[in-house]
Design an enzyme around this catalytic site. Structure first.
Site, short mmCIF file in Angstrom:
data_model
loop_
_atom_site.label_atom_id
_atom_site.label_comp_id
_atom_site.label_asym_id
_atom_site.label_seq_id
_atom_site.Cartn_x
_atom_site.Cartn_y
_atom_site.Cartn_z
CD GLN A 170 21.83 -159.84 5.01
OE1 GLN A 170 22.99 -159.70 5.36
NE2 GLN A 170 21.22 -158.97 4.24
N GLY A 186 16.66 -155.26 3.85
CA GLY A 186 15.59 -154.29 3.65
C GLY A 186 15.08 -153.89 5.02
CG HIS A 187 17.33 -152.79 7.98
ND1 HIS A 187 18.53 -152.52 8.55
CD2 HIS A 187 17.27 -154.14 7.88
CE1 HIS A 187 19.18 -153.66 8.78
NE2 HIS A 187 18.43 -154.65 8.37
CG ASP A 191 13.18 -160.82 6.52
OD1 ASP A 191 13.66 -159.79 6.04
OD2 ASP A 191 13.14 -161.91 5.91
CE LYS A 218 18.58 -157.40 10.78
NZ LYS A 218 17.69 -158.52 10.43
CB THR A 221 23.67 -163.91 3.48
OG1 THR A 221 24.02 -162.92 2.53
CG2 THR A 221 24.17 -163.51 4.87
P1 IMP Z 1 21.85 -163.48 -0.61
O1 IMP Z 1 22.24 -162.77 0.64
O2 IMP Z 1 21.09 -162.62 -1.58
O3 IMP Z 1 23.01 -164.20 -1.25
O4 IMP Z 1 20.82 -164.64 -0.19
C1 IMP Z 1 21.23 -165.74 0.61
C2 IMP Z 1 20.14 -166.15 1.58
O5 IMP Z 1 19.99 -165.12 2.55
C3 IMP Z 1 18.76 -166.34 0.95
O6 IMP Z 1 18.07 -167.36 1.65
C4 IMP Z 1 18.09 -165.00 1.18
O7 IMP Z 1 16.67 -165.11 1.19
C5 IMP Z 1 18.63 -164.67 2.55
N1 IMP Z 1 18.64 -163.23 2.82
C6 IMP Z 1 19.47 -162.30 2.32
N2 IMP Z 1 19.19 -161.08 2.81
C7 IMP Z 1 18.15 -161.25 3.64
C8 IMP Z 1 17.42 -160.35 4.49
O8 IMP Z 1 17.67 -159.15 4.59
N3 IMP Z 1 16.40 -160.91 5.21
C9 IMP Z 1 16.12 -162.23 5.16
N4 IMP Z 1 16.79 -163.10 4.41
C10 IMP Z 1 17.79 -162.61 3.66
#
Ligand code: IMP
Length: 439
Positions: free
Chosen positions: A225, A40-41, A13, A16, A240
């Site tokens: 991420q 989510g860009h 977040d 990017k 992640t």
């Molecule tokens: P997952 O990627 O859904 O498995 O989530 C694993 C961790 O990564 C969690 O803490 C999510 O909140 C974080 N996460 C996954 N995608 C994003 C992103 O695009 N931005 C910020 N945090 C993310």
């Protein structure tokens, strides 16, 4: 920028989407290489807001080739929904400007169900995932039981492979998690026809990107991420399931690491994190709330309020070094416009020991005591500034102070969500190469 990787240098977040959108003007090929629709860009272009989860932000520029590489976990329903959404907003999307790796792994309903059931199962130890099936999909890839995009193009093979996968996943859902089983017929009905819709986009994207590069086209790799969420180098297990920085490009796009000439980190002027896990400089008081409200710090994918805190020099130095960053871009400087005092985490104390460097080997970062230094705020609106020299003197002091602490040049600043709210900068630490980014 013959081959540049842009990655999130904090916990995701970092803004990017907007920066990659700006840099995409100078690129020919824009490539996603990891993650999936957990990202989510957000890009605001011509007054319209586009939130892209899977498709590279370059899609908003005509004439660019956009690639979803083999390392991305692809939810085909989300992919097609995003294609339709872009088309409905007048953006041209077809198999000539959007390519999808045939060997990328596919996220199905059972991955999402298992992701969510797994979180419930972990209770207080939950990761706080986005529930988008990312971890279970990558787990199947590593277990060699996953289905790939190319499997969806052959209905008979697809039926067989989905049936085999569902037999195992239904056993897990029912026996381990006490959930209801998914119906094979329903799942086949949901996914079988999608192969034909995907077909025009599917190809050997690794070869296509290498060929474009060898033909002299400029390639931009778009990380999702952030480095602190990297499966190997982040705050495991609160991470992640992919390699989120320049470390992910070679495997996730089939592009040799030594062909990447430029690596650029993106970080906010403060820090945020969604989900559980260590965040040493989190502010649990009024300032954390102020940052959230001023920065509208709510997830683009899940709408969750983000945890907010101060810029962390240790985490930043670590993530920039790990990914070999030549320079970095500081985003959301304007969010600090109203703060009288701005804090920065400059060292930690853990169990009586002082740390100037990120204590990567520690398993319990919850016990970290953070030492802060602070600087006076500038208390002025920076959102209309477009030239570095026009920033308030205290804002420039803040930027230069952080840059000295981090030791890597800041090559650009962002002062608002809009495309043109960008302040380019010649760093006194030296110029990172070829970061023109069209500005
Ligand atoms: P997952 O990627 O859904 O498995 O989530 C694993 C961790 O990564 C969690 O803490 C999510 O909140 C974080 N996460 C996954 N995608 C994003 C992103 O695009 N931005 C910020 N945090 C993310």
């Amino acid at each position: 920028m013959p081959a540049t990787c842009v990655f999130g240098a904090q916990w995701g977040d970092e803004g990017k989407g907007k920066i990659i959108d700006a840099m995409a003007r100078d690129a020919d090929v824009i490539v996603r290489y990891q993650g999936g629709a957990n990202a989510g860009h957000t890009v605001i272009a011509g007054g319209a807001k586009h939130v892209l989860h899977l498709i590279p932000s370059g899609i908003l520029h005509p004439g660019k080739l956009n690639v979803i590489g083999n390392g991305v976990a692809v939810d085909p329903l989300k992919f097609l929904e995003e294609v339709d959404g872009l088309r409905a907003r007048g953006v041209r999307v077809d198999g000539t400007n959007l390519r999808l790796a045939g060997n990328a792994h596919v996220i199905f309903e059972h991955h999402k169900r298992i992701d969510q059931a797994g979180e419930r199962w972990r209770g207080d130890g939950r990761i706080g995932t986005t529930g988008r099936g990312i971890g279970p999909c990558y787990a199947d890839k590593a277990s060699r039981t996953g289905l790939r995009v190319s499997d969806m193009l052959d209905p008979q093979r697809f039926r067989q492979r989905l049936q085999a996968a569902l037999a195992e996943k239904n056993a897990q859902l029912t026996a381990v998690h006490g959930e209801s089983a998914l119906s094979l017929d329903e799942q086949l009905a949901r996914y079988t026809g999608l192969g034909e819709k995907l077909r025009p986009f599917v190809g050997d994207t690794a070869a296509e990107v290498r060929r474009a590069f060898k033909d002299g086209r400029r390639v931009l790799f778009e990380g999702a991420q952030g480095a602190m969420l990297d499966i190997d180098h982040g705050t495991y297990p609160f991470v992640t399931s992919s390699n989120t920085g320049s470390d992910g490009v070679a495997a996730g796009a089939g592009f040799p690491a030594k062909w990447i000439q430029n690596v650029v980190g993106i970080a906010k002027a403060y820090c945020t994190r969604v989900g559980e896990g260590p965040f040493p400089s989190e502010d649990h008081g009024a300032d954390g709330v102020r940052i959230r409200e001023a920065g509208n710090e709510y997830g683009a994918t899940t709408g969750r309020p983000r945890r907010c805190g101060w810029f962390d020099v240790l985490a930043m130095r670590y993530s920039l070094e790990l990914n070999g960053a030549d320079g970095w871009i500081m985003t959301n400087l304007d969010v600090l416009d109203g703060f009288e005092q701005i804090k920065v985490a400059t060292s930690y104390e853990v169990g009586g020991r002082h740390h100037d460097e990120w204590p990567g080997a520690l398993t319990n970062l919850a016990d970290v005591k953070v030492r802060y230094e602070s600087a006076p705020g500038w208390l002025a609106d920076t959102t209309k500034v477009r030239r570095y020299a026009d920033l308030p003197a205290r804002a420039r002091s803040y930027v230069e102070w952080i840059e000295r602490l981090v030791g890597v040049p800041i090559v650009m600043l962002s002062v608002g969500p809009d495309r043109d709210q960008i302040v380019p900068r010649e760093s006194t630490l030296g110029r990172a190469t070829a970061l023109s980014a069209g500005v």
